[in-house]
Write a protein that holds these residues in place. Structure first.
Motif, PDB file in Angstrom:
ATOM      1  N   PHE A  43      13.591  73.797  -0.569  1.00 51.78           N
ATOM      2  CA  PHE A  43      14.764  74.571  -0.990  1.00 51.78           C
ATOM      3  C   PHE A  43      16.007  74.013  -0.307  1.00 51.78           C
ATOM      4  O   PHE A  43      15.986  73.673   0.874  1.00 51.78           O
ATOM      5  N   GLU A  44      17.090  73.902  -1.065  1.00 47.45           N
ATOM      6  CA  GLU A  44      18.375  73.499  -0.512  1.00 47.45           C
ATOM      7  C   GLU A  44      19.426  74.530  -0.908  1.00 47.45           C
ATOM      8  O   GLU A  44      19.442  75.012  -2.045  1.00 47.45           O
ATOM      9  N   PHE A  45      20.306  74.861   0.028  1.00 48.93           N
ATOM     10  CA  PHE A  45      21.424  75.772  -0.237  1.00 48.93           C
ATOM     11  C   PHE A  45      22.706  75.010   0.056  1.00 48.93           C
ATOM     12  O   PHE A  45      22.896  74.497   1.163  1.00 48.93           O
ATOM     13  N   VAL A  46      23.587  74.921  -0.926  1.00 51.62           N
ATOM     14  CA  VAL A  46      24.793  74.101  -0.813  1.00 51.62           C
ATOM     15  C   VAL A  46      26.027  74.981  -0.965  1.00 51.62           C
ATOM     16  O   VAL A  46      26.135  75.768  -1.911  1.00 51.62           O
ATOM     17  N   ASP A  47      26.958  74.838  -0.051  1.00 55.04           N
ATOM     18  CA  ASP A  47      28.252  75.528  -0.108  1.00 55.04           C
ATOM     19  C   ASP A  47      29.263  74.596  -0.755  1.00 55.04           C
ATOM     20  O   ASP A  47      29.673  73.594  -0.163  1.00 55.04           O
ATOM     21  N   ALA A  48      29.666  74.901  -1.990  1.00 54.54           N
ATOM     22  CA  ALA A  48      30.669  74.105  -2.705  1.00 54.54           C
ATOM     23  C   ALA A  48      31.891  74.956  -3.044  1.00 54.54           C
ATOM     24  O   ALA A  48      32.635  74.669  -3.987  1.00 54.54           O
ATOM     25  N   VAL A  49      32.111  76.005  -2.276  1.00 54.68           N
ATOM     26  CA  VAL A  49      33.240  76.909  -2.515  1.00 54.68           C
ATOM     27  C   VAL A  49      34.530  76.233  -2.069  1.00 54.68           C
ATOM     28  O   VAL A  49      34.606  75.669  -0.965  1.00 54.68           O
ATOM     29  N   LYS A  50      35.559  76.307  -2.913  1.00 53.44           N
ATOM     30  CA  LYS A  50      36.855  75.699  -2.608  1.00 53.44           C
ATOM     31  C   LYS A  50      37.927  76.781  -2.482  1.00 53.44           C
ATOM     32  O   LYS A  50      37.869  77.821  -3.150  1.00 53.44           O
ATOM     33  N   GLY A  51      38.892  76.500  -1.644  1.00 60.18           N
ATOM     34  CA  GLY A  51      40.072  77.367  -1.561  1.00 60.18           C
ATOM     35  C   GLY A  51      39.845  78.704  -0.900  1.00 60.18           C
ATOM     36  O   GLY A  51      40.704  79.599  -1.000  1.00 60.18           O
ATOM     37  N   GLY A  52      38.731  78.895  -0.261  1.00 58.79           N
ATOM     38  CA  GLY A  52      38.505  80.147   0.460  1.00 58.79           C
ATOM     39  C   GLY A  52      38.312  81.358  -0.420  1.00 58.79           C
ATOM     40  O   GLY A  52      38.521  82.501   0.033  1.00 58.79           O
ATOM     41  N   VAL A  53      37.886  81.142  -1.697  1.00 58.72           N
ATOM     42  CA  VAL A  53      37.703  82.301  -2.586  1.00 58.72           C
ATOM     43  C   VAL A  53      36.568  83.199  -2.093  1.00 58.72           C
ATOM     44  O   VAL A  53      36.524  84.388  -2.428  1.00 58.72           O
ATOM     45  N   ILE A  54      35.632  82.617  -1.339  1.00 60.09           N
ATOM     46  CA  ILE A  54      34.625  83.403  -0.613  1.00 60.09           C
ATOM     47  C   ILE A  54      34.705  82.942   0.839  1.00 60.09           C
ATOM     48  O   ILE A  54      34.427  81.778   1.135  1.00 60.09           O
ATOM     49  N   PRO A  55      35.100  83.803   1.759  1.00 62.33           N
ATOM     50  CA  PRO A  55      35.167  83.407   3.169  1.00 62.33           C
ATOM     51  C   PRO A  55      33.810  82.918   3.670  1.00 62.33           C
ATOM     52  O   PRO A  55      32.754  83.412   3.253  1.00 62.33           O
ATOM     53  N   GLY A  56      33.845  81.932   4.569  1.00 59.91           N
ATOM     54  CA  GLY A  56      32.614  81.328   5.071  1.00 59.91           C
ATOM     55  C   GLY A  56      31.670  82.313   5.723  1.00 59.91           C
ATOM     56  O   GLY A  56      30.449  82.106   5.732  1.00 59.91           O
ATOM     57  N   GLN A  57      32.209  83.410   6.231  1.00 62.78           N
ATOM     58  CA  GLN A  57      31.358  84.390   6.910  1.00 62.78           C
ATOM     59  C   GLN A  57      30.384  85.070   5.957  1.00 62.78           C
ATOM     60  O   GLN A  57      29.383  85.648   6.389  1.00 62.78           O
ATOM     61  N   PHE A  58      30.670  85.009   4.626  1.00 63.30           N
ATOM     62  CA  PHE A  58      29.794  85.673   3.662  1.00 63.30           C
ATOM     63  C   PHE A  58      28.759  84.725   3.040  1.00 63.30           C
ATOM     64  O   PHE A  58      27.878  85.182   2.305  1.00 63.30           O
TER      65      PHE A  58
END
Length: 679
Positions: free
Chosen positions: A503-518
């Protein structure tokens, strides 16, 4: 007795069931003065088979350790189980020795266990020795057996001694060249093995060619011989009759004079946290490094943790750390194991095998050390066979749930091939082992030792789920309850990975639309959904989840909201990504009389098996190799017994996972109706 590392020999007796390992172990202990009277397997009086189940069944289940002192030499001898059902303990013993002596039954020749143990010892980089036992059996053709061993395992297999007087004596042919033997010629065998040994070392070879055999010193011969063993350039063949004692003294001579000591063998494969191999030094003055290769829950002494010392010296009152623990424990008592008895000792030097008692935090494969310089190192793990046979169980008598849990935990500590699982969704406890016999023995021990009886039934097959395509999913979690609300919105994509990738989980969120803490909360929701499955209730695997967009609210967004949004968005994507159910495919090896080949291959074909090949063995035995779905083999022990009149045996190892046929997937899906959590 006081000795140093150079005087130690660590040797495991391994091989096929019935080769006579336990009888040889007993004969060596008797000849070495450890026991005064030879024990009997039939009477249940051997040092090795001391467990009630071993006595009742007449064969080894666990490995047994004993020390033998001869002159200046200390020999740690390990007797191991021959049945493949109990090979977890056998493979564990391989991590503690420099040499594996594979015992061969002269009457039966090369058997499945012979091949398996030769290959495992070679993979581990251990010196190998073939010990042909039962040489006094009527009608055996030992010369033909030597030819078969060389054909099977290579020309590097050469006799180091030869039987004489119809198996009544054994004559050394490494240091001697004169004498009458039952086959071959002592002089010819002497020349063959000498030529094989000297060619490994240029200096020794030069002295031999220039000045002849007489110019070679005993140390030169030992060093060249040891190098041959270490590099796999030589596999000596010895002959013995454990029943009569013929060849036992000569075998001791080989142990003492020619086998590698702990300072000479191939370095043990220790690795650091970056998986880089590191060297340990068999120096008694260095920091301590030891590896636990066996755990015994003794009813009188308590938990015994048996370890091999690789570096440094362990003494009574030593302070040792377990793995990366920050808190040390004190060695109150230090033991040497001698079969059934435990002898207290003052110290254990590099190469020694010893044990400590009543340290609950120690576990199988733990590294013991006395300095934080050795934090985060481990011995390269053994590749144990995957336990595929399962039984679901529950206590026979109410109120014994806690007692059952404790008993299973103790038994799991002792056996690296015994697993316990608890399936929350079914409230089902499942134990897994290498065979029905393996599990039967474990459950009998649980009853005898801990007084817990169980009721069993077949468990669900360990299916898995994955996806065949890519897809995107979305979910907005919004809940208003009068006070502060809950809000979280997630967009993600799922992609398939190759089999076994996990399993791989990738963070590709741009512009802070979801704060990293979530992001951890989203991953938590995804993992919860993966555990519960999406098609038939089985865990998902071999996929990548990429979170690429979403929304949050500065007041109402909370971790719980993104857990729910991540879970629902994942399920939304999975439903569109062509989810499939995977079934475990196992490698099957079936050993049968050749007269039964038609019935057995036909029976396997009816179980969706693919026949991979057959291998004819001596004595009219045939080994069929196949791959089959585990789900089709639930009743195979009974069927094989009926087809072969009880003469067939088989082993399973997990090979891989494959998609189930569409009708099977429909059946599994219809039997599982997932209920999504209400918002």
């Amino acid at each position: 007795m006081s000795y140093n590392t150079e005087n130690i020999r660590n040797i495991a007796l391994a091989g096929h069931a019935g080769a006579g390992k336990t009888t040889l172990f007993e004969a060596l202990l008797h000849a070495g003065g450890v026991i005064q009277t030879l024990g009997s397997i039939e009477r249940g009086t051997t040092q090795s088979d001391s467990d009630a189940q071993e006595k009742a069944r007449g064969h080894s289940i666990d490995s047994c350790i004993a020390g033998i002192d001869r002159g200046d030499c200390h020999i740690n001898l390990l007797d191991t189980a021959g049945y493949s059902d109990f090979r977890g303990g056998t493979l564990s013993a391989f991590t503690a020795v420099e040499t594996v002596a594979i015992v061969v039954n002269a009457a039966n020749g090369i058997e499945h266990g012979t091949r398996r143990m030769m290959e495992r010892a070679r993979e581990r980089g251990l010196a190998r020795l073939l010990v042909v036992n039962k040489i006094d059996t009527d009608g055996v053709e030992l010369g033909a057996l030597v030819d078969a061993l060389r054909e099977e395992f290579g020309a590097e297999c050469l006799p180091i001694n030869l039987p004489a007087e119809h198996g009544g004596r054994v004559l050394d042919c490494f240091f001697h060249r004169d004498g009458a033997t039952d086959f071959s010629s002592l002089a010819e065998a002497h020349q063959q093995i000498l030529d094989q040994v000297v060619e490994i070392n240029e200096t020794t070879m030069g002295d031999y060619l220039d000045k002849g055999e007489e110019a070679l010193t005993p140390q030169q011969l030992h060093d060249a011989f040891e190098q041959c063993l270490r590099e796999g350039h030589l596999v000596p063949i010895c002959f013995v009759s454990a029943r009569t004692g013929a060849g036992v003294s000569e075998l001791f001579d080989v142990f003492e004079r020619l086998l590698p000591n702990p300072a000479e063998a191939n370095p043990p494969p220790f690795r650091n946290s970056d998986n880089v191999q590191i060297a340990v030094d068999p120096n008694p003055a260095s920091h301590v490094v030891a590896d636990v290769f066996k755990v015994i829950n003794d009813p009188f002494v308590g938990k015994l943790s048996v370890f091999r010392v690789w570096q440094g010296t362990i003494r009574r009152d030593s302070q040792l750390f377990i793995d990366d623990s920050r808190k040390a424990f004190k060695v109150g008592h230090l033991f040497r194991l001698n079969g059934k008895s435990h002898v207290e000792i003052d110290q254990a030097v590099p190469g020694d095998i010893a044990a400590v008692a009543k340290v609950e935090d120690i576990h199988f494969d733990a590294v013991l050390h006395d300095s934080h310089d050795e934090d985060r190192i481990h011995l390269e793990p053994v590749h144990f066979p995957q336990p595929m046979f399962g039984l679901a169980l529950q206590p026979k008598h109410k109120g014994q749930e806690q007692k059952l849990s404790q008993a299973l935990s103790r038994l799991t500590e002792e056996d690296p091939c015994f697993r316990m699982e608890h399936h929350k969704e079914l409230n089902e406890t499942v134990v897994r082992g290498l065979s029905d016999l393996h599990l039967k023995i474990v459950l009998e021990r649980m009853k005898d030792r801990y007084g817990v009886e169980v009721v069993t039934h077949p468990p669900r097959i360990a299916y898995r789920e994955t996806i065949a395509g890519s897809a995107e999913g979305h979910h907005r979690h919004k809940k208003q309850t009068g006070g502060a609300g809950q809000f979280g919105e997630v967009f993600l994509r799922v992609d398939p990975l190759e089999r076994g990738a996990g399993f791989e989980f990738v963070d590709a969120v741009k512009g802070g639309v979801i704060p990293g803490q979530f992001l951890p909360a989203i991953e938590k929701g995804v993992r919860q959904a993966m555990e519960s499955g999406a098609v038939a209730g089985y865990p998902l695997q071999d996929l990548r989840v990429t979170v690429f967009d979403g929304k949050y609210h500065p007041v109402d967004s909370k971790e719980v909201a993104f857990v729910s949004a991540g879970k629902k968005a994942f399920l939304d994507a999975i439903a569109k990504a062509h989810p499939i159910v995977l079934e475990p495919i196992v490698d099957v090896e079936v050993s049968i009389p050749e007269d039964n080949v038609g019935d057995v291959t036909g029976g396997l074909a009816g179980k969706r098996a693919r026949i991979m090949g057959t291998d004819a063995k001596r004595g009219g035995e045939l080994v069929i190799k196949a791959q089959a779905p585990l789900a089709e083999l639930t009743d195979y022990p009974t069927e094989l017994k009926a087809m072969t009149g009880g003469q067939g045996r088989y082993s399973l190892d997990l090979s891989h996972y494959e998609p189930v046929p569409p009708p099977v997937q429909r059946q599994l899906s219809e039997a599982w109706k997932p209920k999504m959590d209400e918002d």
